[in-house]
Write a protein that holds these residues in place. Structure first.
Motif, PDB file in Angstrom:
ATOM      1  N   ILE A 165       0.854  -1.182   0.000  1.00 13.49           N
ATOM      2  CA  ILE A 165       0.000   0.000   0.000  1.00 13.49           C
ATOM      3  C   ILE A 165       0.901   1.247   0.000  1.00 13.49           C
ATOM      4  O   ILE A 165       1.907   1.289   0.714  1.00 13.49           O
ATOM      5  CB  ILE A 165      -0.945  -0.014   1.224  1.00 13.49           C
ATOM      6  N   PRO A 166       0.599   2.252  -0.826  1.00  9.70           N
ATOM      7  CA  PRO A 166       1.430   3.478  -0.819  1.00  9.70           C
ATOM      8  C   PRO A 166       1.090   4.364   0.393  1.00  9.70           C
ATOM      9  O   PRO A 166      -0.089   4.571   0.710  1.00  9.70           O
ATOM     10  CB  PRO A 166       1.045   4.160  -2.119  1.00  9.70           C
ATOM     11  N   VAL A 167       2.119   4.842   1.056  1.00 17.29           N
ATOM     12  CA  VAL A 167       1.953   5.798   2.172  1.00 17.29           C
ATOM     13  C   VAL A 167       2.864   7.022   1.910  1.00 17.29           C
ATOM     14  O   VAL A 167       3.919   6.917   1.271  1.00 17.29           O
ATOM     15  CB  VAL A 167       2.306   5.157   3.530  1.00 17.29           C
ATOM     16  N   SER A 168       2.427   8.149   2.357  1.00 20.68           N
ATOM     17  CA  SER A 168       3.197   9.405   2.132  1.00 20.68           C
ATOM     18  C   SER A 168       3.537  10.053   3.470  1.00 20.68           C
ATOM     19  O   SER A 168       2.844   9.837   4.478  1.00 20.68           O
ATOM     20  CB  SER A 168       2.391  10.372   1.265  1.00 20.68           C
ATOM     21  N   HIS A 169       4.599  10.812   3.456  1.00 18.46           N
ATOM     22  CA  HIS A 169       4.970  11.581   4.640  1.00 18.46           C
ATOM     23  C   HIS A 169       5.631  12.900   4.186  1.00 18.46           C
ATOM     24  O   HIS A 169       6.029  13.035   3.018  1.00 18.46           O
ATOM     25  CB  HIS A 169       5.931  10.784   5.526  1.00 18.46           C
ATOM     26  N   GLU A 170       5.664  13.825   5.063  1.00 21.80           N
ATOM     27  CA  GLU A 170       6.248  15.147   4.763  1.00 21.80           C
ATOM     28  C   GLU A 170       7.693  15.189   5.247  1.00 21.80           C
ATOM     29  O   GLU A 170       8.019  14.682   6.320  1.00 21.80           O
ATOM     30  CB  GLU A 170       5.452  16.255   5.450  1.00 21.80           C
ATOM     31  N   GLU A 171       8.535  15.762   4.377  1.00 21.88           N
ATOM     32  CA  GLU A 171       9.946  15.982   4.734  1.00 21.88           C
ATOM     33  C   GLU A 171      10.266  17.508   4.641  1.00 21.88           C
ATOM     34  O   GLU A 171       9.617  18.246   3.887  1.00 21.88           O
ATOM     35  CB  GLU A 171      10.862  15.211   3.794  1.00 21.88           C
ATOM     36  N   VAL A 172      11.233  17.939   5.364  1.00 26.36           N
ATOM     37  CA  VAL A 172      11.609  19.380   5.418  1.00 26.36           C
ATOM     38  C   VAL A 172      12.755  19.651   4.458  1.00 26.36           C
ATOM     39  O   VAL A 172      13.694  18.859   4.374  1.00 26.36           O
ATOM     40  CB  VAL A 172      12.021  19.777   6.849  1.00 26.36           C
ATOM     41  N   ARG A 173      12.585  20.715   3.740  1.00 28.21           N
ATOM     42  CA  ARG A 173      13.704  21.205   2.926  1.00 28.21           C
ATOM     43  C   ARG A 173      13.837  22.734   3.156  1.00 28.21           C
ATOM     44  O   ARG A 173      12.858  23.392   3.518  1.00 28.21           O
ATOM     45  CB  ARG A 173      13.482  20.890   1.459  1.00 28.21           C
ATOM     46  N   VAL A 174      14.980  23.206   2.958  1.00 28.44           N
ATOM     47  CA  VAL A 174      15.268  24.648   3.197  1.00 28.44           C
ATOM     48  C   VAL A 174      15.112  25.408   1.889  1.00 28.44           C
ATOM     49  O   VAL A 174      15.708  25.039   0.867  1.00 28.44           O
ATOM     50  CB  VAL A 174      16.685  24.870   3.754  1.00 28.44           C
ATOM     51  N   GLU A 191      18.469  36.100  18.395  1.00 32.26           N
ATOM     52  CA  GLU A 191      18.118  34.697  18.221  1.00 32.26           C
ATOM     53  C   GLU A 191      16.607  34.531  17.953  1.00 32.26           C
ATOM     54  O   GLU A 191      15.788  35.252  18.500  1.00 32.26           O
ATOM     55  CB  GLU A 191      18.486  33.878  19.465  1.00 32.26           C
ATOM     56  N   ALA A 192      16.260  33.533  17.103  1.00 33.90           N
ATOM     57  CA  ALA A 192      14.844  33.243  16.777  1.00 33.90           C
ATOM     58  C   ALA A 192      14.744  31.808  16.214  1.00 33.90           C
ATOM     59  O   ALA A 192      15.743  31.211  15.811  1.00 33.90           O
ATOM     60  CB  ALA A 192      14.299  34.266  15.775  1.00 33.90           C
ATOM     61  N   GLU A 193      13.562  31.337  16.172  1.00 28.95           N
ATOM     62  CA  GLU A 193      13.359  29.984  15.586  1.00 28.95           C
ATOM     63  C   GLU A 193      11.969  29.931  14.932  1.00 28.95           C
ATOM     64  O   GLU A 193      11.070  30.696  15.253  1.00 28.95           O
ATOM     65  CB  GLU A 193      13.501  28.886  16.632  1.00 28.95           C
ATOM     66  N   SER A 194      11.850  28.984  14.008  1.00 27.31           N
ATOM     67  CA  SER A 194      10.597  28.796  13.273  1.00 27.31           C
ATOM     68  C   SER A 194      10.265  27.288  13.289  1.00 27.31           C
ATOM     69  O   SER A 194      11.157  26.442  13.207  1.00 27.31           O
ATOM     70  CB  SER A 194      10.726  29.297  11.830  1.00 27.31           C
ATOM     71  N   GLU A 195       9.009  26.964  13.361  1.00 32.20           N
ATOM     72  CA  GLU A 195       8.605  25.566  13.485  1.00 32.20           C
ATOM     73  C   GLU A 195       7.595  25.204  12.394  1.00 32.20           C
ATOM     74  O   GLU A 195       6.684  25.976  12.081  1.00 32.20           O
ATOM     75  CB  GLU A 195       7.977  25.337  14.859  1.00 32.20           C
ATOM     76  N   VAL A 196       7.745  24.009  11.819  1.00 35.85           N
ATOM     77  CA  VAL A 196       6.823  23.486  10.794  1.00 35.85           C
ATOM     78  C   VAL A 196       6.326  22.100  11.273  1.00 35.85           C
ATOM     79  O   VAL A 196       7.129  21.264  11.706  1.00 35.85           O
ATOM     80  CB  VAL A 196       7.509  23.352   9.428  1.00 35.85           C
ATOM     81  N   THR A 197       5.050  21.880  11.209  1.00 34.38           N
ATOM     82  CA  THR A 197       4.467  20.568  11.581  1.00 34.38           C
ATOM     83  C   THR A 197       4.549  19.612  10.391  1.00 34.38           C
ATOM     84  O   THR A 197       4.109  19.929   9.285  1.00 34.38           O
ATOM     85  CB  THR A 197       3.010  20.720  12.013  1.00 34.38           C
ATOM     86  N   LEU A 198       5.121  18.465  10.638  1.00 35.52           N
ATOM     87  CA  LEU A 198       5.271  17.452   9.598  1.00 35.52           C
ATOM     88  C   LEU A 198       4.141  16.402   9.714  1.00 35.52           C
ATOM     89  O   LEU A 198       3.704  16.033  10.801  1.00 35.52           O
ATOM     90  CB  LEU A 198       6.627  16.744   9.726  1.00 35.52           C
ATOM     91  N   HIS A 199       3.683  15.949   8.572  1.00 34.52           N
ATOM     92  CA  HIS A 199       2.629  14.927   8.525  1.00 34.52           C
ATOM     93  C   HIS A 199       3.108  13.683   7.771  1.00 34.52           C
ATOM     94  O   HIS A 199       3.921  13.805   6.850  1.00 34.52           O
ATOM     95  CB  HIS A 199       1.360  15.471   7.846  1.00 34.52           C
TER      96      HIS A 199
END
Length: 263
Positions: A165-174, A191-199
């Motif tokens: 069965i095909p499954v997908s996921h999210e990956e981070v790229r800059v 200083e600072a930071e940023s956050e992304v939710t991965l699925h």
């Protein structure tokens, strides 16, 4: 229904009934006329007279299967003179029987001649000069019997089922984008930071019960030929005619023998 002359072998053990169909008893002995060899009387044991047997004339009697219907009613037969059935009838005994049943000396009904009754009486004997030849006959048939049982059983087994069965996921790229002139962007140093939710997708397994077929047992009847072998017995009658010559009867297939003993 047969009337008239009856052979000794046809009389033995018949159920005796009167003209109304009432049972009188069973034929015990058959008494023959020594001169003609024909049955003249039968004796019936009704269970009421100890060792005595009741005589009944065969005149006017008729047979039907295993029944002998005589011409005299049950009560009249029971009232007949009781004589010893183990010897010849003497003249006086037979006269008493003839008078009781209203017969003449030659067996005809009425009051005809009776002067030869004594001679006839001396000739009355039981049918002891006859033998019944018997044989066994083989009767073959079939019967149904249980020879075994067939069972249909359902059991649960476990097996591995593999599938893809095909499954997908999210990956981070800059991703870098230059700031263009005119972009209104506040510049800060610190200083600072940023956050992304991965699925990501994951496999989910579920089961359901599904009926897939019907299964049953059926029987088929198969007929085959089977040979049966068995032994049977039969009797042979041997005779000696007084001249030294001997013979036999009843040793040929399908051939009958003589009549049976009447005692």
């Amino acid at each position: 229904m047969t009337a008239g002359f009856l052979h000794t072998g046809e009389l033995k053990d018949l159920t005796v009934r009167d003209p109304k169909g009432d049972k009188i008893g069973t034929v015990e002995q058959v008494w023959l006329d020594d001169h003609t060899g024909r049955p003249e009387w039968v004796t019936i044991k009704t269970g009421l007279f100890g060792t005595k047997e009741t005589f009944v004339p065969l005149s006017g009697a008729r047979s039907d299967g295993d029944t002998l219907t005589v011409a005299h009613h049950k009560a009249h037969v029971h009232d007949a003179p009781h004589v010893d059935a183990d010897q010849h009838l003497d003249a006086e005994e037979e006269r008493a029987l003839y008078r009781h049943y209203g017969l003449s000396g030659n067996g005809a009904a009425g009051t005809g001649r009776t002067d030869d009754v004594g001679t006839a009486a001396a000739r009355k004997t039981r049918g002891e000069d006859e033998l019944i030849r018997s044989e066994e006959r083989l009767h073959v048939g079939t019967e149904e019997q249980e020879v075994g049982r067939a069972r249909l059983r359902k059991v649960v087994v476990t097996e591995n089922v593999a599938t893809t069965i095909p499954v997908s996921h999210e990956e981070v790229r800059v991703v870098r984008e230059p700031i263009r002139d005119g972009d209104k962007v506040r510049a800060d140093i610190g200083e600072a930071e940023s956050e992304v939710t991965l699925h990501a997708e994951r496999p989910v397994v579920g089961k359901e019960k599904v009926a897939v077929e019907r299964v049953r047992l059926e029987t088929d009847k198969v007929t085959e030929q089977q040979e049966i072998s068995e032994t049977v017995r039969k009797e042979q009658i041997q005779y000696d005619d007084g001249t030294g010559r001997r013979g036999r009867r009843g040793n040929e297939p399908g051939r009958g023998g003589g009549r049976g003993p009447q005692h």
